[in-house]
Structure formats: C-alpha cells, structure tokens
Write an enzyme that holds these catalytic residues in place. Sequence first.
Site, PDB file in Angstrom:
ATOM      1  CE  LYS A 182     -24.017  22.795  31.508  1.00 29.71           C
ATOM      2  NZ  LYS A 182     -23.658  24.037  32.097  1.00 29.71           N
TER       3      LYS A 182
HETATM    4  C1  LIG Z   1     -23.945  24.822  33.366  1.00 25.50           C
HETATM    5  C2  LIG Z   1     -24.232  26.244  33.208  1.00 25.50           C
HETATM    6  C3  LIG Z   1     -23.481  27.219  33.876  1.00 25.50           C
HETATM    7  C4  LIG Z   1     -22.434  26.878  34.904  1.00 25.50           C
HETATM    8  O1  LIG Z   1     -21.366  26.180  34.345  1.00 25.50           O
HETATM    9  P1  LIG Z   1     -20.191  25.640  35.323  1.00 25.50           P
HETATM   10  O2  LIG Z   1     -19.075  25.327  34.372  1.00 25.50           O
HETATM   11  O3  LIG Z   1     -20.727  24.428  36.000  1.00 25.50           O
HETATM   12  O4  LIG Z   1     -19.857  26.726  36.261  1.00 25.50           O
HETATM   13  C5  LIG Z   1     -23.770  28.536  33.615  1.00 25.50           C
HETATM   14  N1  LIG Z   1     -24.734  28.900  32.758  1.00 25.50           N
HETATM   15  C6  LIG Z   1     -25.485  27.991  32.109  1.00 25.50           C
HETATM   16  C7  LIG Z   1     -26.538  28.447  31.156  1.00 25.50           C
HETATM   17  C8  LIG Z   1     -25.272  26.633  32.326  1.00 25.50           C
HETATM   18  O5  LIG Z   1     -26.043  25.731  31.698  1.00 25.50           O
END
Ligand SMILES: *Cc1c(COP(=O)(O)O)cnc(C)c1O
Length: 378
Positions: A182
């Site tokens: 992210k």
């Molecule tokens: C990456 C992601 C998640 C999960 O995030 P984590 O921090 O790895 O648990 C949930 N929803 C979306 C849309 C994502 O892209």
Amino acid sequence: MSRVNVMLPYLGEEEIEAVTEVLRSGWVAQGPRVAAFESAFATAMQAEHAVAVSSCTTALHLALEVVGVRAGDEVVVPSFSFIATTNAVVYQGATPVFADVDLTTGNLTAETVAGVLTARTRAVIVVDQGGVPVDLDAIRAVCDPRGVTVVEDAACGAGSTYRGRPVGAGAEIAAWSFHPRKILTTGEGGMLTTSVPAWAARARTLREHAMSVSAADRHGQVLAPAESYDEVGFNYRMTDLQAAVGLVQLQRLPGIVERRRALAATYAKHLEEIPELRAVADPPWGTSNFQSYWVEVHPTSPVGRDELLVRLAEADISARRGIMSTHRQPPHAHLAVPGSLPVTERLTDGTLILPLFHQMDETQQGRVIDVLVSVGTD
Ligand SMILES: *Cc1c(COP(=O)(O)O)cnc(C)c1O
C-alpha cells in the site's frame, strides 16, 4: 539492465532513526507512539477517532463487530477486491453478498449495491479499489435510509480524495492498511477511523482482549489497577515500533502521492496513443493516489493480457495480473450466482497492474512504456 518492480516501499533514514529511538526507550509494544500515530492519522484523514490495529483485515473485522453485524446478516461486498474484504464478513458468521463493479472505476456503485440489497442486509463494504475513490455519497443515499451501515475499506486509499476531502472522511467507519504493497507502510499494520465515539471506544478495548484498562495504562503505574475482561476480545494491537515508522511515513505521504500522480500522468500521456489499452483514471468526484495503476487490454487486441505480462517479464519488468475476483476462490465460490458479475470477471481477466513506485525513474518507466507500445504488433 535491472529488474523493475511493480511496487517498492519508500523508506529512509528517518524511519530507521524512529525505530531505533523506540528500541532505546524500552517500550516496544502498543504505547505512546501508537497514540501519537492515531492522533496524527486522524488529523491527516479528517477523522474524528482513529484506532490503530495490526492490519486492515483486523480493522475490517472490528468494524463489522462494532457496527453490529451478526451471524445470519448479509453484508454486500465487491468480489473485485483483495480476499480480506470478504473474509472479514465470514469471520462474523455473516453472509457475503457480491455486487458487481463499474468498468471505469472498478468500484461498487449505487446501482450495483441497490440491486442486491435485501431485508437481511446489515452493512455494505465499499472499497476504494487501487486508490480510486468510491462514490460514497451515492451509495450512502441508497443505504442510510434503510439502516444499512456503509463501511469503507480504504486499504488502498491513503492520499486519495473524495469531493475535496481525504477518502474515508465521509464514512461513518473506515479501515486502512499499512502493508508494504500500500502507499504508506508500517511493515504490517492497520487503522480504523470512525465518527461514532462508541464504536471507537469499543474497538479500542476489543483490540486488546476487551481489557477494561489498557496495558499501556497499567504498566505506567507502580500499583496497577485491577482489570476486568467483560467480553471475548482479540489481540489486534499495533506496536510502537510500527507506529514510529507510520509517523514518519505519514509526513512523506503528500510527496509520495504527488510523485505517483506525476508518474501516472506520464503513463496516461503515452497510453492515449495505444488504442488497445485503457488506463485507470481519476473519477469526476475525486483524485486517486494510483496505489494500483492498472490498464485494461481491449478484448479485441491482437496481444492479450497474459501475453503482455510475458513480454513485460521478458524485459525484466514485474507487472501483475489485475485485482482478483474473490468469488472464484474455493471458500467463497458457492456464494456467487454464475454470470452475475460480468464486469468483475472482465476486469480480473483483462487488466494488469503496471510498475509504479516513488523511486521509479524515467529510464525505468520508459522501459515499461516501450513494451506497452508493442501491444499493437503480434
Ligand atoms: C490490502 C487490502 C486489504 C488487507 O490489508 P492488510 O493490511 O494486509 O490486512 C483489505 N482490503 C483491500 C481492498 C486491500 O487492498
């Protein structure tokens, strides 16, 4: 020639110093840095309350719990998302109901949501997929009058805007991710933001075993007050080591987003000349941080999506297949009505995510563009 990655976290000396300082302080678990990160994040995202947790997945789980999703309820979700969006619904014993997405944004719309609401719908999880802001107001206009809570999965959304404000600011409750894939990273980590004080308070205790006095408060006192555990909670805490990184990353966020948008604009300029490819773009109601810069290979293109991925790999460029269709994965396949998610399937099968990261230079981006241009020739 070196490999071009699809994504690289942007970390520097400041993060190293911040972590070192926490290590020297002797307090490494949830403590003052987590509190400071929560408050800085709330300010940056124009949120009233922020509760730091271990991931976006755990933030989503807590969000569904505090808004009152219970076994037997239905929760509308996009299949076109990382699987965690749907898994969180299953953790609650509720039933995920898939809605299709819009071809240009990759997001749920008021129409696709309205089409699957039933008397059992308790909540809808909307996603700012790849950083593209969802049209939240339109979806809330359908859900609010029915008492259906809209939870925003803003995992990809830090730095994106919706109607002039940060995404998530217009939601009653939102979940964020700080995974390195992210925009802003703490290694692993997440945040829950909400405008409802009671939801924030309950999430705060549930993340810490539903303890009546937080560990940070107990250890701050020589004679610790006795705690009680009034319900079954979880260990979903973030550490001060992570929060220290998050505080630095938050300061970098505007610069990271500016750089990503400049790189995205360069891609967009070149992609205009390639009729076989269609690029993700800002919707009319906001701006994207381009967390995932995806392109769709036109269904009639002589070179298909998979072939283009091979060509990129041959040039030592690491691109990725588009966002998954959750309803095709074994634990959730039984939930989908065959043929009911045509846009989701078209985007999953026809899109790819191009390399885009803060440190990307002109030469690296030029190498990617050169391969994209070859899509017109087989
Ligand atoms: C990456 C992601 C998640 C999960 O995030 P984590 O921090 O790895 O648990 C949930 N929803 C979306 C849309 C994502 O892209």
